[in-house]
Write an enzyme that holds these catalytic residues in place. Structure first.
Site, short mmCIF file in Angstrom:
data_model
loop_
_atom_site.label_atom_id
_atom_site.label_comp_id
_atom_site.label_asym_id
_atom_site.label_seq_id
_atom_site.Cartn_x
_atom_site.Cartn_y
_atom_site.Cartn_z
N HIS A 120 -31.88 18.88 -7.03
CA HIS A 120 -32.11 19.95 -6.05
C HIS A 120 -32.73 19.36 -4.79
O HIS A 120 -33.64 18.55 -4.87
CB HIS A 120 -33.05 21.00 -6.65
CG HIS A 120 -33.45 22.07 -5.67
ND1 HIS A 120 -32.62 23.13 -5.36
CD2 HIS A 120 -34.58 22.22 -4.92
CE1 HIS A 120 -33.23 23.90 -4.47
NE2 HIS A 120 -34.42 23.38 -4.19
N GLY B 163 0.79 -1.23 0.00
CA GLY B 163 0.00 0.00 0.00
C GLY B 163 0.82 1.27 0.00
O GLY B 163 0.29 2.36 -0.21
#
Length: 467
Positions: A446, A42
């Site tokens: 929205h 990693g």
């Protein structure tokens, strides 16, 4: 007898492990080498970078919200207190889960993992020095060794009182006063973590503004926001020395241009002046791989000057970002496999994961002016966005820069909550060569913060409707 592979990758960070995954998907016999002491894959990102810092940013943000904002939202609590050991533990748990996930992905894609230091000893040959020494033969070698902390002369990092980003992720107690040397992404993120849980934070920056590579207007407003949160700044200043005592560190600070010297006393000091490529002890000189004077490996479409040797990520030129390394890796492996690998560096986003976040992609206004490009600007403040207003998260704005003649989007810059998520729309539009009108005429749900991006795009042609 040494084992033979189609691809041997040195380094198992986002560049290395993603290269390994793509190579496995394409049927290439692949090995990956990692020398990290904890034997975890990693790289910096997962172990001591992107992931643990975001774990602490998230937890510290929730702590501050609970402490300061719950009452105003109508939430009564019996008292909030900090459990730092648990906060650090949950950070470590996240790291363990993700590094174990990378290990699983190596097995899933039939990638052989070698733990130890990788070194090129001859063309097509890599030695791994770990608990035992093995030699690997490789048709292709991919260098993905990433970067390391840039040291500051006169300020020696001990990871106890004077720390790098690694030590700043594991301070055993909250410092009364943390001085951050460097006003870039890493310093501002980790400074924010410790300010939220009780530290006084002072940022010392050599240049005259923070986030010097980002749009100037973004930098100014973001500094105002951080100052309002309690961060102190000393700009155009340099740290020239550090004297450690048992209980504190005394820093010598003077104006960048020279002048009167002052002393700042801190419990802890974070050195965050940038990162440099990690390219030593790889055997590059053995096979003649060229680097520049800063140590970056010189490449042309990820190819070095030596046949069969490639490089990706932080150890080559370009943004030092995990997602850039990932794209490099995929493109590099696809080229090795005879496909058309490519990365568009004009559309690599950059994000600061503070609260609020800062995100950008493409050109800044300063760059466009310097290049003599004629452009139009559209801006929209989150103060006028219904979702931001409802959530009491109105700091910041969206800025869209578009070509004055073609309307093609040249850059988008956002200061605001979840800016790192909002920037993805801009990246996609720019990747397809889209115009500001394409954003302006696309329906957005929205109430969402994404409407601010649309309204800023409308503003490019002067028809913003919500402000």
């Amino acid at each position: 007898m040494s084992e033979s592979f189609d691809v041997v990758i040195i380094g198992a960070g986002p560049g290395g492990y993603n290269a390994a995954i793509r190579a496995g998907q394409l049927g290439l016999k692949t090995a990956i080498i990692e020398k990290r002491d904890n034997k975890k894959l990693g790289g910096t990102c997962l172990n001591v970078g992107c992931i643990p810092s975001k774990a602490l940013l998230h937890a510290s943000q929730l702590y501050e919200i609970a402490e300061k904002d719950f009452a105003g939202l109508g939430i009564k609590t019996s008292g909030v207190s900090l459990d730092l050991p648990q906060m650090l533990k949950q950070k470590d748990d996240a790291v363990d889960a993700l590094t174990n996930g990378v290990e699983f992905l190596m097995k899933k894609n039939k990638v052989t993992t070698f733990l130890g230091a990788g070194e090129i000893i001859a063309p097509g040959k890599v030695r791994v020095t770990g608990e035992k020494t093995v030699e690997l033969e490789a048709k292709n070698i991919v260098i993905a060794t990433g970067s390391e902390v840039t040291p500051l002369p006169g300020v020696e990092i001990d990871e106890t009182q004077i720390v790098s980003s690694t030590g700043a992720l594991a301070l055993p107690k909250v410092p009364k006063h943390l001085v951050v040397i460097g006003g870039g992404v890493i310093g501002l993120e980790l400074g924010s973590v410790w300010r939220r849980v009780g530290a006084k934070v002072t940022v010392v920056e050599f240049l005259d503004r923070i986030l010097p590579t980002m749009d100037g207007e973004v930098s100014k407003q973001f500094q105002r926001i951080l100052k309002k949160q309690g961060v102190d700044f000393k700009l155009s200043s340099k740290v020239t020395g550090a004297k450690k005592n048992k209980s504190n560190v005394k820093l010598t600070v003077e104006p960048a241009a020279g002048g009167e010297v002052e002393t700042i006393t801190a419990d802890a000091v974070l050195v965050a002046i940038g990162r440099r490529p990690h390219t030593d002890k790889l055997g590059l000189e053995t096979v003649g791989v060229k680097t520049d004077k800063r140590g970056f490996i010189l490449t042309d479409h990820f190819k070095t000057n030596v046949d069969g040797v490639w490089a990706v990520g932080d150890c080559i030129h370009g943004p030092m970002l995990a997602h850039k390394a990932e794209d490099d890796a995929v493109a590099c492996i696809e080229l090795i496999a005879g496909k058309a690998g490519h990365v568009n560096y004009e559309t690599v986003p950059n994000v600061v994961y503070t609260y609020p976040e800062v995100a950008s992609v493409g050109k800044t206004e300063e760059q466009l002016k310097e290049e003599g490009v004629s452009y139009k600007t559209g801006k929209f403040p989150f103060m006028a966005n219904s979702r931001a207003k409802t959530n009491h998260e109105t700091d910041g704005f969206v800025k869209v820069l578009a070509d004055a003649e073609t309307d093609r989007v040249l850059g988008v810059h956002i200061v605001g909550v979840e800016a790192g998520e909002l920037i993805a729309e801009a990246v996609s539009v720019m990747e397809f060569g889209g115009a500001s009108e394409d954003i302006a005429r696309t329906c957005h749900a929205h109430p969402t913060r994404s409407e601010a991006v649309r309204q800023a795009a409308m503003a490019v042609e002067g028809w913003t409707m919500q402000a």
